[in-house]
Write a protein that holds these residues in place. Structure first.
Motif, PDB file in Angstrom:
ATOM      1  N   MET A   1       6.049  -8.997  12.026  1.00 33.18           N
ATOM      2  CA  MET A   1       6.063 -10.812  11.991  1.00 33.18           C
ATOM      3  C   MET A   1       5.104 -11.550  11.241  1.00 33.18           C
ATOM      4  N   ASN A   2       4.402 -10.842  10.496  1.00 37.00           N
ATOM      5  CA  ASN A   2       3.351 -11.307   9.608  1.00 37.00           C
ATOM      6  C   ASN A   2       3.810 -12.494   8.523  1.00 37.00           C
TER       7      ASN A   2
ATOM      8  N   THR B   1      -4.039  -9.829   9.166  1.00 38.90           N
ATOM      9  CA  THR B   1      -4.219  -9.860   7.732  1.00 38.90           C
ATOM     10  C   THR B   1      -3.927 -11.292   7.281  1.00 38.90           C
ATOM     11  N   PHE B   2      -4.362 -11.716   6.026  1.00 42.44           N
ATOM     12  CA  PHE B   2      -4.107 -12.942   5.455  1.00 42.44           C
ATOM     13  C   PHE B   2      -3.506 -12.499   3.877  1.00 42.44           C
TER      14      PHE B   2
ATOM     15  N   HIS C   1       8.641  -6.314   0.153  1.00 42.66           N
ATOM     16  CA  HIS C   1       8.428  -5.418   1.481  1.00 42.66           C
ATOM     17  C   HIS C   1       7.277  -5.988   2.454  1.00 42.66           C
ATOM     18  N   PHE C   2       6.369  -5.057   2.451  1.00 43.14           N
ATOM     19  CA  PHE C   2       4.989  -5.416   3.312  1.00 43.14           C
ATOM     20  C   PHE C   2       4.048  -5.800   2.068  1.00 43.14           C
ATOM     21  N   VAL C   3       3.643  -7.052   2.059  1.00 39.34           N
ATOM     22  CA  VAL C   3       3.086  -7.554   0.859  1.00 39.34           C
ATOM     23  C   VAL C   3       2.028  -8.358   1.392  1.00 39.34           C
ATOM     24  N   ALA C   4       1.491  -8.045   2.553  1.00 43.36           N
ATOM     25  CA  ALA C   4       0.318  -8.803   3.308  1.00 43.36           C
ATOM     26  C   ALA C   4      -0.830  -7.968   2.507  1.00 43.36           C
TER      27      ALA C   4
ATOM     28  N   ASN D   1       0.783  -1.193   0.045  1.00 44.74           N
ATOM     29  CA  ASN D   1       0.005   0.025  -0.016  1.00 44.74           C
ATOM     30  C   ASN D   1       0.677   1.320  -0.086  1.00 44.74           C
ATOM     31  N   ASN D   2       0.089   2.468  -0.054  1.00 39.57           N
ATOM     32  CA  ASN D   2       0.814   3.643  -0.153  1.00 39.57           C
ATOM     33  C   ASN D   2       0.541   4.469   0.995  1.00 39.57           C
TER      34      ASN D   2
END
Length: 437
Positions: A157-158, A108-109, A131-134, A9-10
């Motif tokens: 930790m996701n 999140t999933f 990077h953050f890809v959840a 996301n942004n």
């Protein structure tokens, strides 16, 4: 070497900010980097692309008949298309999450119909940097299909849990994530086990020499190494990089004057983009401030949802609101006498790095990656325990140690560790190791 960076996301969170900073530092250094995110790219980011546009074109025949608002919901918010199987799964997951009490950490999933390997930028890239890809961006199937070298920067930790982003005292990610305490009281508190097992099965398709795990903090690296999902892969400690031409030492008196902050009081800076998250420790800060001398201290807050002086027992409060201009934010850090971050769990907060680069000492709890950055009585104070009284004590003791805090040294030492070029060099070394592996 062509690098493709992926981020969900942004939003203004720390993970996205760190990701964008890395990408832009690559551009400045002449490295061929592209950024592919699920959302619309923020303004001013070069070589940034929207995966939604690709998916819309790819599924044009299917989506032509879908009303615009529904299409936005399917593609922009969730990334899931009009597919009965995914629609059913998403509804079930939503029922689980909606039953969680407020104030808990985000959960999140990873399931999605997005296939990153079909994107033209994937085909062109030599290195895929996650990077953050959840949150329904990168699907489990990516790890089964990917043939290119992967670097995954952990921001929480996701990637190795059954859905939580910070596990607290729970260590079930080391085994099976059965009966998640963060899903207690929902229709299925064991769904976390299913989620973790999907991750383990997907990661199991990767060759150990194909992927490297990068962690900004010692705490997150150690935690990931102990996880069942990621323990078999190589781990590297790579702290975030900060632009030292922006976050640098400035004249404190001039900075205070420009912002209208008092010069006869010690200014406590608090930066909060999310104050309703228990993990951020905001309630501890407001309780701690009630104990400090109103004649000696003032509070300065940065953030869209920070309350006024009533929350701080009528101490003098200056609310600056949300600040997007980094030069202005640098001035705010310089104007503060201390930066207080009451987080009860965190990775390597950008705010701490920014404060130290500006020479402003930090008061914090000794959690997560904070001890990597804050050396007690050298560039800040670490509280004795995780209580409001301990936080208040540290704030009030600041004057006793103020003379030992050398702003120039704090800034100089931070630059040595966290300047952009340090991060770039570390990642290039990892990239080349994977490519030559």
């Amino acid at each position: 070497m062509k690098v493709l960076i992926l981020n969900s996301n942004n939003k203004a969170g720390g993970a996205s900010k760190a990701c964008y900073r890395l990408h832009m530092s690559y551009i400045k250094a002449g490295i061929d980097s592209s950024l592919l995110i699920k959302d619309i790219p923020p303004p001013g980011i070069t070589n940034a692309y929207n995966y939604w546009n690709f998916q819309t074109q790819k599924h044009k025949e299917e989506t032509n008949s879908i009303p615009k608002k529904i299409l936005y919901k399917l593609l922009y918010e969730t990334g899931l298309h009009k597919d009965a199987r995914f629609d059913k799964e998403l509804k079930y997951q939503t029922q689980i999450l909606d039953a969680r009490p407020p104030g808990l950490e985000v959960f999140t999933f990873a399931n999605s119909v997005n296939d990153i390997t079909e994107h033209p930028l994937y085909a062109e890239a030599d290195i895929i940097h996650l990077h953050f890809v959840a949150a329904h961006y990168v699907d489990y199937s990516f790890f089964k299909k990917a043939t290119k070298p992967i670097v995954w920067t952990l921001h929480d930790m996701n990637p190795f849990t059954g859905g939580c982003h910070y596990a607290g005292d729970c260590e079930k990610y080391q085994t099976d994530c059965h009966h998640c305490p963060q899903l207690a009281g929902t229709i299925n508190d064991d769904y976390s086990h299913i989620e973790l097992q999907k991750k383990i099965d997907a990661y199991g398709k990767l060759n150990v020499k194909q992927i490297a795990i990068a962690s900004p903090s010692t705490w997150l690296m150690t935690t990931s190494k102990s996880s069942k999902a990621l323990s078999r892969f190589d781990h590297h400690l790579v702290p975030y990089g900060i632009d030292s031409s922006v976050y640098k030492l400035k004249n404190k008196a001039a900075a205070k004057h420009s912002l209208g902050l008092p010069t006869n009081k010690k200014v406590i800076l608090f930066v909060a983009y999310l104050v309703d998250n228990i993990r951020k420790g905001y309630s501890l800060l407001t309780e701690a401030i009630k104990s400090v001398n109103k004649d000696e201290f003032a509070v300065c807050t940065v953030g869209a949802k920070t309350p006024g002086n009533t929350a701080f027992n009528n101490i003098e409060v200056h609310q600056l609101g949300y600040i997007e201009d980094e030069q202005l934010l640098s001035t705010v850090y310089n104007a503060a006498d201390m930066f207080v971050i009451p987080s009860l769990a965190d990775n390597l907060p950008n705010t701490v790095l920014e404060s130290l680069m500006c020479g402003t000492p930090v008061i914090a709890f000794p959690v997560g990656g904070i001890p990597d950055m804050v050396q007690h009585r050298e560039n800040g104070l670490l509280c004795k325990d995780f209580t409001a009284s301990s936080l208040a004590e540290s704030i009030m003791q600041f004057k006793n140690y103020e003379q030992s805090f050398n702003a120039e040294k704090i800034s100089k030492d931070a630059c040595k560790k966290y300047e952009e070029k340090v991060q770039i060099e570390a990642y290039l070394k990892i990239y080349n190791s994977l490519l030559n592996g």
